[in-house]
Design a protein around this motif. Sequence first.
Motif, PDB file in Angstrom:
ATOM      1  N   TRP A 158      30.581 -36.352  16.065  1.00 49.33           N
ATOM      2  CA  TRP A 158      29.386 -35.476  15.966  1.00 49.33           C
ATOM      3  C   TRP A 158      28.954 -35.144  14.448  1.00 49.33           C
ATOM      4  O   TRP A 158      27.568 -34.978  14.277  1.00 49.33           O
ATOM      5  N   LEU A 159      29.899 -35.313  13.415  1.00 47.87           N
ATOM      6  CA  LEU A 159      29.604 -35.377  12.111  1.00 47.87           C
ATOM      7  C   LEU A 159      28.604 -37.046  11.922  1.00 47.87           C
ATOM      8  O   LEU A 159      27.519 -36.603  11.259  1.00 47.87           O
ATOM      9  N   LEU A 160      28.894 -37.974  12.555  1.00 48.03           N
ATOM     10  CA  LEU A 160      27.892 -38.986  12.512  1.00 48.03           C
ATOM     11  C   LEU A 160      26.637 -38.625  13.142  1.00 48.03           C
ATOM     12  O   LEU A 160      25.505 -39.230  12.434  1.00 48.03           O
ATOM     13  N   CYS A 161      26.494 -37.985  13.996  1.00 53.61           N
ATOM     14  CA  CYS A 161      25.448 -37.775  14.829  1.00 53.61           C
ATOM     15  C   CYS A 161      24.150 -36.778  14.071  1.00 53.61           C
ATOM     16  O   CYS A 161      23.407 -36.894  13.996  1.00 53.61           O
ATOM     17  N   ALA A 162      25.061 -35.842  13.025  1.00 50.15           N
ATOM     18  CA  ALA A 162      24.529 -34.912  12.280  1.00 50.15           C
ATOM     19  C   ALA A 162      23.590 -35.799  11.141  1.00 50.15           C
ATOM     20  O   ALA A 162      22.587 -35.452  10.761  1.00 50.15           O
ATOM     21  N   ALA A 163      24.360 -36.775  10.672  1.00 48.73           N
ATOM     22  CA  ALA A 163      23.996 -37.577   9.610  1.00 48.73           C
ATOM     23  C   ALA A 163      22.814 -38.585  10.250  1.00 48.73           C
ATOM     24  O   ALA A 163      21.868 -38.751   9.399  1.00 48.73           O
ATOM     25  N   LEU A 164      23.029 -38.856  11.302  1.00 44.78           N
ATOM     26  CA  LEU A 164      21.789 -39.507  11.962  1.00 44.78           C
ATOM     27  C   LEU A 164      20.619 -38.775  12.119  1.00 44.78           C
ATOM     28  O   LEU A 164      19.429 -39.270  11.883  1.00 44.78           O
ATOM     29  N   VAL A 165      20.771 -37.502  12.510  1.00 50.01           N
ATOM     30  CA  VAL A 165      19.483 -36.450  12.824  1.00 50.01           C
ATOM     31  C   VAL A 165      19.082 -36.381  11.088  1.00 50.01           C
ATOM     32  O   VAL A 165      17.786 -36.305  10.791  1.00 50.01           O
ATOM     33  N   ALA A 166      19.898 -36.311  10.209  1.00 43.53           N
ATOM     34  CA  ALA A 166      19.457 -36.295   8.639  1.00 43.53           C
ATOM     35  C   ALA A 166      18.542 -37.351   8.299  1.00 43.53           C
ATOM     36  O   ALA A 166      17.303 -37.035   7.673  1.00 43.53           O
ATOM     37  N   ALA A 217      15.876 -47.131   7.572  1.00 46.00           N
ATOM     38  CA  ALA A 217      16.021 -47.868   8.854  1.00 46.00           C
ATOM     39  C   ALA A 217      17.396 -48.600   9.155  1.00 46.00           C
ATOM     40  O   ALA A 217      17.778 -48.634  10.185  1.00 46.00           O
ATOM     41  N   VAL A 218      17.890 -49.375   8.233  1.00 46.43           N
ATOM     42  CA  VAL A 218      19.145 -50.137   8.197  1.00 46.43           C
ATOM     43  C   VAL A 218      20.360 -49.202   8.420  1.00 46.43           C
ATOM     44  O   VAL A 218      20.896 -49.301   9.229  1.00 46.43           O
ATOM     45  N   THR A 219      20.308 -48.055   7.803  1.00 43.37           N
ATOM     46  CA  THR A 219      21.379 -47.087   7.757  1.00 43.37           C
ATOM     47  C   THR A 219      21.405 -46.510   9.183  1.00 43.37           C
ATOM     48  O   THR A 219      22.455 -46.272   9.601  1.00 43.37           O
ATOM     49  N   VAL A 223      20.262 -47.822  11.925  1.00 45.64           N
ATOM     50  CA  VAL A 223      20.702 -48.927  12.876  1.00 45.64           C
ATOM     51  C   VAL A 223      22.445 -48.842  12.909  1.00 45.64           C
ATOM     52  O   VAL A 223      23.267 -49.051  14.016  1.00 45.64           O
ATOM     53  N   TRP A 224      23.022 -48.832  11.714  1.00 42.74           N
ATOM     54  CA  TRP A 224      24.370 -48.918  11.703  1.00 42.74           C
ATOM     55  C   TRP A 224      25.039 -47.597  12.138  1.00 42.74           C
ATOM     56  O   TRP A 224      25.972 -47.972  13.005  1.00 42.74           O
ATOM     57  N   GLY A 225      24.580 -46.441  11.845  1.00 42.95           N
ATOM     58  CA  GLY A 225      25.066 -45.324  12.488  1.00 42.95           C
ATOM     59  C   GLY A 225      24.966 -44.992  14.075  1.00 42.95           C
ATOM     60  O   GLY A 225      25.785 -44.948  14.692  1.00 42.95           O
ATOM     61  N   ARG A 226      23.551 -45.569  14.544  1.00 37.71           N
ATOM     62  CA  ARG A 226      23.460 -45.402  15.827  1.00 37.71           C
ATOM     63  C   ARG A 226      24.203 -46.410  16.759  1.00 37.71           C
ATOM     64  O   ARG A 226      24.918 -45.860  17.790  1.00 37.71           O
ATOM     65  N   MET A 227      24.290 -47.362  16.206  1.00 42.34           N
ATOM     66  CA  MET A 227      25.168 -48.541  16.816  1.00 42.34           C
ATOM     67  C   MET A 227      26.800 -48.318  16.819  1.00 42.34           C
ATOM     68  O   MET A 227      27.387 -48.543  17.764  1.00 42.34           O
ATOM     69  N   THR A 228      27.118 -47.609  15.839  1.00 44.47           N
ATOM     70  CA  THR A 228      28.494 -47.208  15.725  1.00 44.47           C
ATOM     71  C   THR A 228      28.946 -46.180  16.693  1.00 44.47           C
ATOM     72  O   THR A 228      29.856 -46.197  17.423  1.00 44.47           O
ATOM     73  N   VAL A 229      27.987 -45.287  16.752  1.00 42.03           N
ATOM     74  CA  VAL A 229      28.031 -44.121  18.095  1.00 42.03           C
ATOM     75  C   VAL A 229      28.295 -44.675  19.177  1.00 42.03           C
ATOM     76  O   VAL A 229      29.123 -44.407  20.185  1.00 42.03           O
ATOM     77  N   GLN A 230      27.058 -45.748  19.606  1.00 37.59           N
ATOM     78  CA  GLN A 230      27.145 -46.505  20.841  1.00 37.59           C
ATOM     79  C   GLN A 230      28.316 -47.257  21.200  1.00 37.59           C
ATOM     80  O   GLN A 230      28.878 -47.155  22.254  1.00 37.59           O
ATOM     81  N   ARG A 231      28.744 -48.132  19.950  1.00 35.96           N
ATOM     82  CA  ARG A 231      29.939 -48.863  20.252  1.00 35.96           C
ATOM     83  C   ARG A 231      31.288 -47.873  20.462  1.00 35.96           C
ATOM     84  O   ARG A 231      32.180 -48.408  21.323  1.00 35.96           O
ATOM     85  N   LEU A 274      17.995 -39.894  19.756  1.00 34.29           N
ATOM     86  CA  LEU A 274      17.288 -39.916  18.419  1.00 34.29           C
ATOM     87  C   LEU A 274      15.975 -39.928  18.544  1.00 34.29           C
ATOM     88  O   LEU A 274      15.230 -39.716  17.789  1.00 34.29           O
ATOM     89  N   GLY A 275      15.368 -40.800  19.590  1.00 37.77           N
ATOM     90  CA  GLY A 275      13.948 -41.211  19.710  1.00 37.77           C
ATOM     91  C   GLY A 275      13.251 -39.723  20.079  1.00 37.77           C
ATOM     92  O   GLY A 275      12.011 -39.416  19.543  1.00 37.77           O
ATOM     93  N   LEU A 276      13.691 -39.006  20.748  1.00 36.26           N
ATOM     94  CA  LEU A 276      13.297 -37.557  21.184  1.00 36.26           C
ATOM     95  C   LEU A 276      13.086 -36.713  19.935  1.00 36.26           C
ATOM     96  O   LEU A 276      12.214 -36.107  19.889  1.00 36.26           O
ATOM     97  N   VAL A 277      14.192 -36.453  19.143  1.00 38.17           N
ATOM     98  CA  VAL A 277      14.182 -35.750  18.041  1.00 38.17           C
ATOM     99  C   VAL A 277      13.077 -36.373  17.057  1.00 38.17           C
ATOM    100  O   VAL A 277      12.343 -35.631  16.514  1.00 38.17           O
ATOM    101  N   GLY A 278      12.932 -37.583  16.865  1.00 42.93           N
ATOM    102  CA  GLY A 278      11.975 -38.042  15.752  1.00 42.93           C
ATOM    103  C   GLY A 278      10.633 -37.907  16.302  1.00 42.93           C
ATOM    104  O   GLY A 278       9.623 -37.765  15.594  1.00 42.93           O
ATOM    105  N   SER A 279      10.386 -37.929  17.906  1.00 43.27           N
ATOM    106  CA  SER A 279       9.160 -37.745  18.211  1.00 43.27           C
ATOM    107  C   SER A 279       8.679 -36.293  18.052  1.00 43.27           C
ATOM    108  O   SER A 279       7.564 -35.911  17.863  1.00 43.27           O
ATOM    109  N   LEU A 280       9.773 -35.432  18.481  1.00 39.63           N
ATOM    110  CA  LEU A 280       9.355 -34.032  18.358  1.00 39.63           C
ATOM    111  C   LEU A 280       8.917 -33.714  16.946  1.00 39.63           C
ATOM    112  O   LEU A 280       7.924 -33.096  16.758  1.00 39.63           O
TER     113      LEU A 280
END
Length: 377
Positions: free
Chosen positions: A33-41, A90-92, A94-102, A157-163
């Motif tokens: 959840w902390l990593l997800c908050a960082a991704l939103v930031a 963008a690089v950061t 990708v790393w955070g998103r793929m870490t959550v997915q993995r 993440l896409g929906l948050v960014g689009s909104l």
Amino acid sequence: MSENSAENLHRQWSRFWQSASGFWRGLSAWRVWLLCAALVAIVVLQLYVQFRLNYWNRDFFDALENRDGGRLRAQALLLIPLCAASVALAVTSVWGRMTVQRKWREWLSGHVIDYWMEEERYVRLAQVQDGGEQQIPEYRIAEDTRIATDAPVDFALGLVGSLLNAIVFIQVLWTVGGNATLSVFGTSFWIPGYLVVSVVVYSGLVTTAMVLVGAPLTRVVLIKDQAEAELITAAHLLREIGEGVAQKRREEEVKRGLWQALANTMAQWRNLCWQLARTTLVSQGNTLLAPVIGLVLCAPKFLADAMTLGELTQAAAAFTLVQGSFNWLVDNYGRVVDWISSLERVGGLLLSLDDLNHATSRSGETPAMPVEPVRPL
């Protein structure tokens, strides 16, 4: 869709989320959840950089229109840190998103494998299958689990960014575009924020077209994937005969089944090809038209000296960004369909394993309950 089919889909969805949501609960889930908050930031920071680039676009073309060399050099220098920040974010991301997915895939795959192996369910499942959809659970575990956990993170993440994009750049459209007067058959209509109204109408038309055209795609993908699974199963049967595992006398029957499975797979791919061609007609048309429509809508004000060249390009870019946010479904329709199909197949596998529990219970044995594996996040 029949009532039984709808009920079955509901059961598959419910069963999938019953297991998959375990990743987001528990004492150790706070890390993800902390990593997800960082991704939103990061999404917010990317939006800020995009906002600054939008205004850079205006200032650059205004300087170009005025042939102001000093402002052009200043804008060229400003572009360097903006581009560097955009690339770094963008690089950061990708790393955070793929870490959550993995992590989510690892957790869910472990859960399904544990449940599959308990009480030798992998043996009993193979014995009760008769060519149905869950014929090769290893494919469900390897491929469908990956898609079912990758896509939700991307979508969120896409929906948050689009909104956020829509909220910010609608204000840009409203401010830069201003109001307009439209004359129809001698009657004048005053339209406040005409670029905002235009982008809402345009996006609504494109999204409606995609939903109507792409409605059959989910079922087409599901049938195609089932045909692929049957082809793999037919090839496995022939390999088992060659290795002496299966009976040699079934060789001709298995060979005919393999050719039939191949023909069915190619037929389903042809159906998918036609369906994707129709959805591509909508998505590609939108890709080509959206930037042009923004320029066309702004051109009258530019020709009337009510808008500078920089404001023209700024408004057109903002129009493209806003319609892209509104048309998120159009751009991601294919992925949404693949995700729904994979989610249903993983849920179907879990339901099949559940049915083995019920069968064991009816036979007088004590059924084993699904075990949620404790895995580090």
